[in-house]
Design an enzyme around this catalytic site. Sequence first.
Site, PDB file in Angstrom:
ATOM      1  N   CYS A   2       0.846  -1.192   0.000  1.00  0.00           N
ATOM      2  CA  CYS A   2       0.000   0.000   0.000  1.00  0.00           C
ATOM      3  C   CYS A   2       0.883   1.244   0.000  1.00  0.00           C
ATOM      4  O   CYS A   2       1.987   1.226   0.518  1.00  0.00           O
ATOM      5  CB  CYS A   2      -0.887   0.034   1.233  1.00  0.00           C
ATOM      6  SG  CYS A   2      -1.884  -1.429   1.443  1.00  0.00           S
ATOM      7  N   ARG A  27       4.633  -0.207  -6.170  1.00  0.00           N
ATOM      8  CA  ARG A  27       4.505  -1.090  -5.006  1.00  0.00           C
ATOM      9  C   ARG A  27       3.369  -2.089  -5.181  1.00  0.00           C
ATOM     10  O   ARG A  27       3.268  -3.039  -4.418  1.00  0.00           O
ATOM     11  CB  ARG A  27       4.252  -0.249  -3.748  1.00  0.00           C
ATOM     12  CG  ARG A  27       5.434   0.616  -3.360  1.00  0.00           C
ATOM     13  CD  ARG A  27       5.023   1.656  -2.348  1.00  0.00           C
ATOM     14  NE  ARG A  27       4.764   1.076  -1.049  1.00  0.00           N
ATOM     15  CZ  ARG A  27       5.628   1.058  -0.056  1.00  0.00           C
ATOM     16  NH1 ARG A  27       6.822   1.571  -0.231  1.00  0.00           N
ATOM     17  NH2 ARG A  27       5.320   0.542   1.098  1.00  0.00           N
ATOM     18  N   TRP A  74      -3.633  -2.326  -1.273  1.00  0.00           N
ATOM     19  CA  TRP A  74      -3.462  -3.695  -1.749  1.00  0.00           C
ATOM     20  C   TRP A  74      -4.237  -4.544  -0.748  1.00  0.00           C
ATOM     21  O   TRP A  74      -3.865  -4.639   0.417  1.00  0.00           O
ATOM     22  CB  TRP A  74      -1.977  -4.058  -1.754  1.00  0.00           C
ATOM     23  CG  TRP A  74      -1.657  -5.337  -2.432  1.00  0.00           C
ATOM     24  CD1 TRP A  74      -1.650  -5.569  -3.773  1.00  0.00           C
ATOM     25  CD2 TRP A  74      -1.271  -6.566  -1.807  1.00  0.00           C
ATOM     26  NE1 TRP A  74      -1.276  -6.866  -4.010  1.00  0.00           N
ATOM     27  CE2 TRP A  74      -1.041  -7.499  -2.841  1.00  0.00           C
ATOM     28  CE3 TRP A  74      -1.095  -6.968  -0.488  1.00  0.00           C
ATOM     29  CZ2 TRP A  74      -0.655  -8.803  -2.590  1.00  0.00           C
ATOM     30  CZ3 TRP A  74      -0.695  -8.267  -0.236  1.00  0.00           C
ATOM     31  CH2 TRP A  74      -0.490  -9.178  -1.284  1.00  0.00           C
ATOM     32  N   ASN A 100      -1.451   1.648   6.282  1.00  0.00           N
ATOM     33  CA  ASN A 100      -0.776   0.494   5.674  1.00  0.00           C
ATOM     34  C   ASN A 100      -0.567  -0.542   6.761  1.00  0.00           C
ATOM     35  O   ASN A 100      -0.330  -0.183   7.917  1.00  0.00           O
ATOM     36  CB  ASN A 100       0.617   0.880   5.151  1.00  0.00           C
ATOM     37  CG  ASN A 100       0.537   1.652   3.854  1.00  0.00           C
ATOM     38  OD1 ASN A 100      -0.534   1.847   3.305  1.00  0.00           O
ATOM     39  ND2 ASN A 100       1.689   2.098   3.382  1.00  0.00           N
ATOM     40  N   GLY A 101      -0.593  -1.813   6.382  1.00  0.00           N
ATOM     41  CA  GLY A 101      -0.323  -2.861   7.364  1.00  0.00           C
ATOM     42  C   GLY A 101      -1.606  -3.512   7.826  1.00  0.00           C
ATOM     43  O   GLY A 101      -2.635  -3.453   7.147  1.00  0.00           O
ATOM     44  N   GLU A 481      14.242 -19.795 -10.053  1.00  0.00           N
ATOM     45  CA  GLU A 481      14.119 -18.359 -10.290  1.00  0.00           C
ATOM     46  C   GLU A 481      13.598 -18.077 -11.704  1.00  0.00           C
ATOM     47  O   GLU A 481      12.743 -17.210 -11.901  1.00  0.00           O
ATOM     48  CB  GLU A 481      15.475 -17.685 -10.040  1.00  0.00           C
ATOM     49  CG  GLU A 481      15.535 -16.190 -10.273  1.00  0.00           C
ATOM     50  CD  GLU A 481      14.547 -15.387  -9.433  1.00  0.00           C
ATOM     51  OE1 GLU A 481      13.924 -15.938  -8.505  1.00  0.00           O
ATOM     52  OE2 GLU A 481      14.381 -14.192  -9.747  1.00  0.00           O
ATOM     53  N   LYS A 485      10.046 -16.095 -12.500  1.00  0.00           N
ATOM     54  CA  LYS A 485       9.917 -14.923 -13.381  1.00  0.00           C
ATOM     55  C   LYS A 485       8.829 -15.169 -14.426  1.00  0.00           C
ATOM     56  O   LYS A 485       8.019 -14.307 -14.702  1.00  0.00           O
ATOM     57  CB  LYS A 485      11.237 -14.611 -14.108  1.00  0.00           C
ATOM     58  CG  LYS A 485      12.377 -14.103 -13.275  1.00  0.00           C
ATOM     59  CD  LYS A 485      12.227 -12.709 -12.750  1.00  0.00           C
ATOM     60  CE  LYS A 485      11.558 -12.684 -11.426  1.00  0.00           C
ATOM     61  NZ  LYS A 485      12.267 -12.650 -10.221  1.00  0.00           N
ATOM     62  N   GLU A 488       5.384 -15.094 -12.771  1.00  0.00           N
ATOM     63  CA  GLU A 488       5.047 -13.759 -12.256  1.00  0.00           C
ATOM     64  C   GLU A 488       4.578 -12.814 -13.348  1.00  0.00           C
ATOM     65  O   GLU A 488       3.592 -12.113 -13.173  1.00  0.00           O
ATOM     66  CB  GLU A 488       6.313 -13.109 -11.650  1.00  0.00           C
ATOM     67  CG  GLU A 488       6.629 -13.449 -10.236  1.00  0.00           C
ATOM     68  CD  GLU A 488       7.894 -12.713  -9.776  1.00  0.00           C
ATOM     69  OE1 GLU A 488       8.974 -12.924 -10.376  1.00  0.00           O
ATOM     70  OE2 GLU A 488       7.801 -11.925  -8.831  1.00  0.00           O
ATOM     71  N   HIS A 504      10.256 -38.856 -11.799  1.00  0.00           N
ATOM     72  CA  HIS A 504       9.455 -39.271 -10.638  1.00  0.00           C
ATOM     73  C   HIS A 504       8.079 -38.616 -10.642  1.00  0.00           C
ATOM     74  O   HIS A 504       7.442 -38.524  -9.601  1.00  0.00           O
ATOM     75  CB  HIS A 504      10.215 -38.963  -9.338  1.00  0.00           C
ATOM     76  CG  HIS A 504      11.529 -39.665  -9.275  1.00  0.00           C
ATOM     77  ND1 HIS A 504      11.643 -41.034  -9.191  1.00  0.00           N
ATOM     78  CD2 HIS A 504      12.801 -39.191  -9.341  1.00  0.00           C
ATOM     79  CE1 HIS A 504      12.923 -41.378  -9.187  1.00  0.00           C
ATOM     80  NE2 HIS A 504      13.643 -40.270  -9.288  1.00  0.00           N
ATOM     81  N   LYS A 604       5.235  -5.525  -4.775  1.00  0.00           N
ATOM     82  CA  LYS A 604       6.696  -5.431  -4.680  1.00  0.00           C
ATOM     83  C   LYS A 604       7.183  -5.753  -3.279  1.00  0.00           C
ATOM     84  O   LYS A 604       8.169  -6.430  -3.089  1.00  0.00           O
ATOM     85  CB  LYS A 604       7.128  -4.016  -5.074  1.00  0.00           C
ATOM     86  CG  LYS A 604       8.626  -3.769  -5.008  1.00  0.00           C
ATOM     87  CD  LYS A 604       9.310  -4.469  -6.141  1.00  0.00           C
ATOM     88  CE  LYS A 604      10.805  -4.403  -6.097  1.00  0.00           C
ATOM     89  NZ  LYS A 604      11.384  -5.545  -6.845  1.00  0.00           N
TER      90      LYS A 604
HETATM   91  C1  G6P Z   1       7.660 -10.107  -3.297  1.00  0.00           C
HETATM   92  C2  G6P Z   1       8.325  -9.580  -4.555  1.00  0.00           C
HETATM   93  C3  G6P Z   1       9.467 -10.499  -4.958  1.00  0.00           C
HETATM   94  C4  G6P Z   1      10.445 -10.641  -3.815  1.00  0.00           C
HETATM   95  C5  G6P Z   1       9.756 -11.103  -2.520  1.00  0.00           C
HETATM   96  C6  G6P Z   1      10.677 -10.948  -1.333  1.00  0.00           C
HETATM   97  O1  G6P Z   1       7.026 -11.308  -3.578  1.00  0.00           O
HETATM   98  O2  G6P Z   1       7.400  -9.501  -5.605  1.00  0.00           O
HETATM   99  O3  G6P Z   1      10.126  -9.956  -6.085  1.00  0.00           O
HETATM  100  O4  G6P Z   1      11.438 -11.553  -4.161  1.00  0.00           O
HETATM  101  O5  G6P Z   1       8.615 -10.293  -2.262  1.00  0.00           O
HETATM  102  O6  G6P Z   1      10.904  -9.578  -1.148  1.00  0.00           O
HETATM  103  P1  G6P Z   1      12.159  -8.950  -0.441  1.00  0.00           P
HETATM  104  O7  G6P Z   1      11.925  -7.475  -0.522  1.00  0.00           O
HETATM  105  O8  G6P Z   1      12.155  -9.469   0.961  1.00  0.00           O
HETATM  106  O9  G6P Z   1      13.366  -9.390  -1.192  1.00  0.00           O
END
Ligand code: G6P
Length: 609
Positions: A2, A27, A74, A100-101, A481, A485, A488, A504, A604
């Site tokens: 947020c 964000r 959010w 926020n939170g 990873e 990506k 996502e 398996h 984010k």
């Molecule tokens: C969210 C972001 C990811 C990130 C993860 C951990 O899911 O979209 O890109 O890897 O949080 O975030 P951090 O800020 O702790 O690396």
Amino acid sequence: MCGIAGYIGPKEAVGIVLDQITRLEYRGYDSAGVAFRTDHGIEVLKRAGKLTNLRQLVAEIRPEAHVAMAHSRWATHGAPTDSNAHPHYDRTGRIAVIHNGIIENYLELAQELKARGHTFRSETDTEVAAHVVGEEYETCGALTEAVRRAVQRLRGAFAMVVMCTDEPDKIIAVRNASPLVLGVGEGENFLASDIPALLPFTRKVIVMDEGDLAVLTKDEIYLEDAESRPKLPKVVTIDWDVEAAEKGGYEHFMIKEIHEQPTAVRHCLSGRLLKDGTVHLPDTFDADTWRRFERIVIVACGTAYHAGLLGKYMIEGLIRHPVEVQYASEFRYNNPIIRPNDLVLAISQSGETADTLAALRLAKEQGVKTLAIVNVVGSSIAREADAVIYTQAGPEICVASTKAYSAQVATLALVSLHAARLFGSDREKLDRLTDALTRLPETLEACLEREAEVVRVAERLQNAPLLFFLGRGADAAVALEGALKMKEIAYIPTQESPAGEMKHGPLALVEPGVAAVFGLTNPTTREKVISNIKEVKARGGTVVAVVMDSDSHTPQEADEVIRIPHTDSHTIAALASALPLQLLAYHVARLRGCDIDQPRNLAKSVTVE
Ligand code: G6P
């Protein structure tokens, strides 16, 4: 996630707070709203969806106000609807709140308030908080005191901003485990949940501490700590440019950030990996403390967790001490074994991820040393860990993390080399990693120069119903990873695992149209991976192989080949192979017309557990 913005001063306030909140779009959010002071009280406008929806509403009303706050939400409690969007009023409509939170005890509070006749218009914890402030205001008649009292009744992690019709010339802000910064102007003041929102207006910033309460008027900022003791605001001047957080000619932040990786890694290594190969990490622990560590437990989420997996390969490979990598979201609930001589290492780009912060706090409670690898300076994880190494990758805006990942792995390589010199290690391995790390920026540059090869592969894979990401050893960690990506930002279902696990179960999913992307940067397991490639091909799947230049054998087995420069360190080669996978996800997403920088449902910085 947020975003919070606020303004008080002589200018048209609504335009300013909307501009501020726009700078926090990265964000992630699903609705937005604004509150502003008019002659008739505080007016609130809010809309589900993108900020343009709210802007349209504002344009119809054309407000003229000198005090305003805005919020991008959010959803955590209640769906992303107009009514659940912030700001929320108290029951009298005199007080408006954004936050926020999470207010953890909001259900209890809502019940109490309902028993006293309160009714709610939304399903949010924020509206409950607004009613709590309102109730306190009804009792004490002074806004600052009402907020102080309300905070005592609220449990959870939150940043909250309050405006009141009867005290029109102030905004009150409270920071409780969720970031808030204040911007100092001339005859005007600002607040926001993140610094980029302030930079077009002022470079003088006050980072609020945990528990701080601030009262902003146009001429003054009053600050007090959690015990209501007045404190002198510490004003810092931000020297990085807002341009650094903008797209700089690229179509998306993601592709800009992918291309920034050589620079990000250069910054990360600068002053730390010295010319003679020694590592300088002055802000961590003294040599005796380092030598006492018998085990390292890495806690992280998402991409940072994947970086941690490569860290495990490097550290264990060099010093032969056990390294465990745990999802921070699982750590607390798994009854973790923490021993006195453990080092708990938290990795986080934002430094605000709630699960990682909670894992770090648990480790601290158990009395072990904690180290953080963090990108955002002054963030909560950075502040709470015993020691911090900043990745120095620069602001990362795209929700999907790229340059933070390579900087995290580079930082872990520094930690490995530092530990290796203290604990002793195989000289040849040490030299190999040192050499590969020194050349890493150029290696990454060479990977990016081959983007055209990746675009060709993206064109071929763009309509695949399912993509496998496979490898062995460090390549398996990078496969996770690469798959993340792709999911996502391109929304293609993926199946990722060590290549040897295919038979398996996952192999049953292979059929014509399905493609598998294999990482093949480790010569010692190449033959085994080639057998796995053949298993996929035999079932009609398409194979893409990411290989080092030095590999002349694999290309004959694959339908498509992406090359990266030869590197002697297996982990660094695996890291380099992540770049074509990032590019692949990016170009597939672009071809599919996805919202790359703000993928659906994701944020984010995940500040809720
Ligand atoms: C969210 C972001 C990811 C990130 C993860 C951990 O899911 O979209 O890109 O890897 O949080 O975030 P951090 O800020 O702790 O690396």
